[in-house]
Design a protein around this motif. Structure first.
Motif, mmCIF file in Angstrom:
data_model
loop_
_atom_site.group_PDB
_atom_site.id
_atom_site.type_symbol
_atom_site.label_atom_id
_atom_site.label_comp_id
_atom_site.label_asym_id
_atom_site.label_seq_id
_atom_site.Cartn_x
_atom_site.Cartn_y
_atom_site.Cartn_z
ATOM 1 N N GLN A 152 0.950 -1.073 -0.186
ATOM 2 C CA GLN A 152 -0.153 0.090 -0.135
ATOM 3 C C GLN A 152 0.646 1.267 0.438
ATOM 4 O O GLN A 152 2.225 1.273 1.114
ATOM 5 N N PRO B 205 -4.730 -1.388 -0.715
ATOM 6 C CA PRO B 205 -3.485 -2.345 -1.254
ATOM 7 C C PRO B 205 -3.466 -3.092 -2.519
ATOM 8 O O PRO B 205 -4.861 -2.949 -2.829
ATOM 9 N N PHE C 81 1.576 -5.940 4.060
ATOM 10 C CA PHE C 81 0.259 -6.069 5.185
ATOM 11 C C PHE C 81 0.643 -7.256 4.143
ATOM 12 O O PHE C 81 0.283 -8.179 2.898
ATOM 13 N N LYS D 224 -14.446 -12.255 4.997
ATOM 14 C CA LYS D 224 -13.467 -11.546 5.064
ATOM 15 C C LYS D 224 -11.539 -11.701 5.744
ATOM 16 O O LYS D 224 -11.346 -12.770 5.873
ATOM 17 N N LEU D 225 -11.449 -10.925 5.687
ATOM 18 C CA LEU D 225 -9.767 -11.013 5.285
ATOM 19 C C LEU D 225 -8.963 -10.411 6.793
ATOM 20 O O LEU D 225 -9.724 -8.775 7.279
ATOM 21 N N PHE E 93 -5.835 -9.163 8.707
ATOM 22 C CA PHE E 93 -5.094 -8.164 8.341
ATOM 23 C C PHE E 93 -3.586 -8.298 9.550
ATOM 24 O O PHE E 93 -3.839 -7.703 10.409
ATOM 25 N N TYR F 47 -14.051 -2.060 3.847
ATOM 26 C CA TYR F 47 -13.067 -2.254 5.787
ATOM 27 C C TYR F 47 -12.703 -0.185 5.408
ATOM 28 O O TYR F 47 -12.802 0.260 4.087
ATOM 29 N N GLN G 85 -10.061 2.073 7.139
ATOM 30 C CA GLN G 85 -8.161 1.905 7.655
ATOM 31 C C GLN G 85 -8.283 3.548 8.257
ATOM 32 O O GLN G 85 -8.200 4.303 7.745
ATOM 33 N N PRO H 49 -6.393 -2.324 7.936
ATOM 34 C CA PRO H 49 -8.277 -2.388 6.808
ATOM 35 C C PRO H 49 -8.670 -2.999 7.877
ATOM 36 O O PRO H 49 -7.994 -4.135 8.144
ATOM 37 N N GLN H 50 -9.577 -2.987 8.969
ATOM 38 C CA GLN H 50 -10.854 -3.615 9.306
ATOM 39 C C GLN H 50 -12.177 -3.648 8.231
ATOM 40 O O GLN H 50 -12.671 -2.285 7.680
ATOM 41 N N PHE H 51 -12.233 -5.705 8.538
ATOM 42 C CA PHE H 51 -13.132 -5.586 7.799
ATOM 43 C C PHE H 51 -14.551 -4.674 8.801
ATOM 44 O O PHE H 51 -14.851 -4.286 9.781
#
Lengths: 113, 112
Positions: free
Chosen positions: A37, A43, A88, A100-101, A103, B35, B37, B43-45
């Motif tokens: 990123q 990203p 990341f 869902k990812l 990180f 997401y 950030q 990044p948060q879902f």
């Protein structure tokens, strides 16, 4: 809470050096993805890993999916100034139907020409 | 190759206002993800949709809602904005839920 531990948090290296960063978890993951990123941008996918033990290269980048499914590393060889950015790791946990990812915290890479 | 499109790229709102962020996935991708950030954060879902149905929900405030339309584009609606909502909002898309996600350029929301 945070389930992926990424290290190091930051790296300052000389152009031409090799770089290594990794992600670990106490839980297993089904896939590991590595993204880069740039500030204020989205990203960008570098490498995707789908199988334990898998080793994949993309140019000067090499990443591996750990055999225990709880870790992954990314290596960058012969770094250049445009490698600067935040890297990341991210992954999918088993049973996650929605995709869902999760990180890692990111590794900020600085390259000195 | 076509990428994920997000609009607007930048948005400035006052506290308590509403905002709508739009996401156009890569052609033939049927799954979209949102997401959030914050500065210096990962990044948060927030939420995801597969074939126009909500497929997963993360730490999305009740003030936020989202949907996916018949053409697969998605909108994130944010109401009663708070200062803490200032962040980068990313949309990602994939072909099937759980497949590799490709991210858009993001919308930078600033709440004053």
């Amino acid at each position: 809470g945070q389930q992926l531990n990424q290290s190091p948090q930051s790296m300052f290296i000389q152009e031409g050096e090799d770089v290594s960063m990794n992600c670990t978890s106490s839980s297993i993951f089904n896939t590991w993805l590595w993204y880069k990123q740039d500030p204020g941008e989205g990203p960008v996918l570098l490498i995707a890993l789908y199988k334990a033990g898998e080793l994949t290269s993309n140019g000067r980048l090499t990443a591996q999916f750990g055999i225990t499914r709880k870790d992954s590393f990314l290596n960058i060889s012969a770094s250049i100034p445009s490698d600067v950015g935040i890297y990341f790791c991210a992954g999918h946990r088993p049973g996650n139907q929605g995709g869902k990812l999760i990180f890692g915290q990111g590794t900020e890479l600085s390259v000195k020409p | 190759a076509a990428g994920v499109i997000q609009s607007p790229r930048h948005l400035i709102k006052e506290k308590r206002e509403t905002a709508t962020l739009k996401c156009y996935p890569i052609p033939r991708h049927d799954t979209v993800y949102w997401y959030q950030q914050g500065p210096g954060q990962d990044p948060q879902f927030l939420i995801s949709f597969y074939e126009k149905m909500q497929s997963d929900k993360g730490s999305i405030p009740d003030r936020f809602s989202a949907q996916q339309f018949s053409d697969y584009h998605s909108e994130l609606n944010m109401s009663s904005l708070e200062l803490g909502d200032s962040a980068l909002y990313f949309c990602a898309s994939s072909f099937l839920a759980g497949d590799t996600q490709y991210f858009g350029p993001g919308t930078r929301l600033t709440v004053l």
